[in-house]
Motif scaffolding. Structure first.
Motif, mmCIF file in Angstrom:
data_model
loop_
_atom_site.group_PDB
_atom_site.id
_atom_site.type_symbol
_atom_site.label_atom_id
_atom_site.label_comp_id
_atom_site.label_asym_id
_atom_site.label_seq_id
_atom_site.Cartn_x
_atom_site.Cartn_y
_atom_site.Cartn_z
ATOM 1 N N TYR A 1 31.308 24.454 41.059
ATOM 2 C CA TYR A 1 32.145 25.640 41.252
ATOM 3 C C TYR A 1 33.585 25.378 40.809
ATOM 4 O O TYR A 1 34.535 25.711 41.513
ATOM 5 C CB TYR A 1 32.132 26.065 42.727
ATOM 6 N N VAL A 2 33.755 24.794 39.634
ATOM 7 C CA VAL A 2 35.076 24.350 39.178
ATOM 8 C C VAL A 2 36.078 25.495 39.171
ATOM 9 O O VAL A 2 37.161 25.389 39.771
ATOM 10 C CB VAL A 2 34.984 23.697 37.775
ATOM 11 N N ILE A 3 35.749 26.574 38.501
ATOM 12 C CA ILE A 3 36.709 27.679 38.373
ATOM 13 C C ILE A 3 36.942 28.347 39.723
ATOM 14 O O ILE A 3 38.087 28.583 40.121
ATOM 15 C CB ILE A 3 36.244 28.679 37.302
ATOM 16 N N TRP A 4 35.866 28.654 40.439
ATOM 17 C CA TRP A 4 36.024 29.315 41.741
ATOM 18 C C TRP A 4 36.733 28.418 42.744
ATOM 19 O O TRP A 4 37.519 28.898 43.572
ATOM 20 C CB TRP A 4 34.679 29.792 42.277
ATOM 21 N N ALA A 5 36.468 27.134 42.675
ATOM 22 C CA ALA A 5 37.188 26.199 43.553
ATOM 23 C C ALA A 5 38.674 26.214 43.214
ATOM 24 O O ALA A 5 39.528 26.230 44.109
ATOM 25 C CB ALA A 5 36.617 24.793 43.408
#
Length: 130
Positions: free
Chosen positions: A72-76
């Motif tokens: 969840y790179v972007i959402w994190a």
């Protein structure tokens, strides 16, 4: 966007420095000599902002990186930016009037809660697959 969690981490370090600076400034301004942690109410507010932000950062950073690591790179990163912005809101409000700290704190907890959910889902998915 893959570097967003790293940017959030750097912003968190800068935030920590800002709270540390505010405490040091208040120590000098209100003549609160170390190791004292009480005295003038404005110093005490600055000190509580620093300590509470430090306490929350201890929970925030691992969940940020777990969420990013498990897919969840972007959402994190987005949730992390929410957390940082809300912690700044919290700090500025608390420094002015302790009774106004609640909204910033609650929004920061929403950002952190989102990270916890992402970390749990990502880790759970990885454990089931492997």
């Amino acid at each position: 966007m893959q570097n967003l969690p790293a940017l959030v981490t750097l912003l968190t370090v800068i935030l920590q420095f800002g709270t540390m600076f505010a405490v040091g400034h208040a120590r000098g301004k209100y003549q609160i000599h170390a190791p004292a942690i009480s005295g003038h109410p404005a110093f005490e507010r600055a000190y509580r902002v620093q300590m509470n932000t430090l306490e929350c950062t201890l929970m925030f950073l691992p969940t940020l990186w777990l969420a990013a690591h498990y897919g969840y790179v972007i959402w994190a990163g987005v949730a992390g930016l929410v957390w940082v912005a809300a912690r700044i809101w919290y700090a500025l409000a608390y420094l002015q009037d302790a009774s106004k700290r609640g909204p910033g704190y609650m929004v920061s907890m929403v950002g952190w809660g989102a990270l916890v959910i992402m970390a749990v889902l990502g880790l759970g998915r990885a454990m089931l697959a492997g």
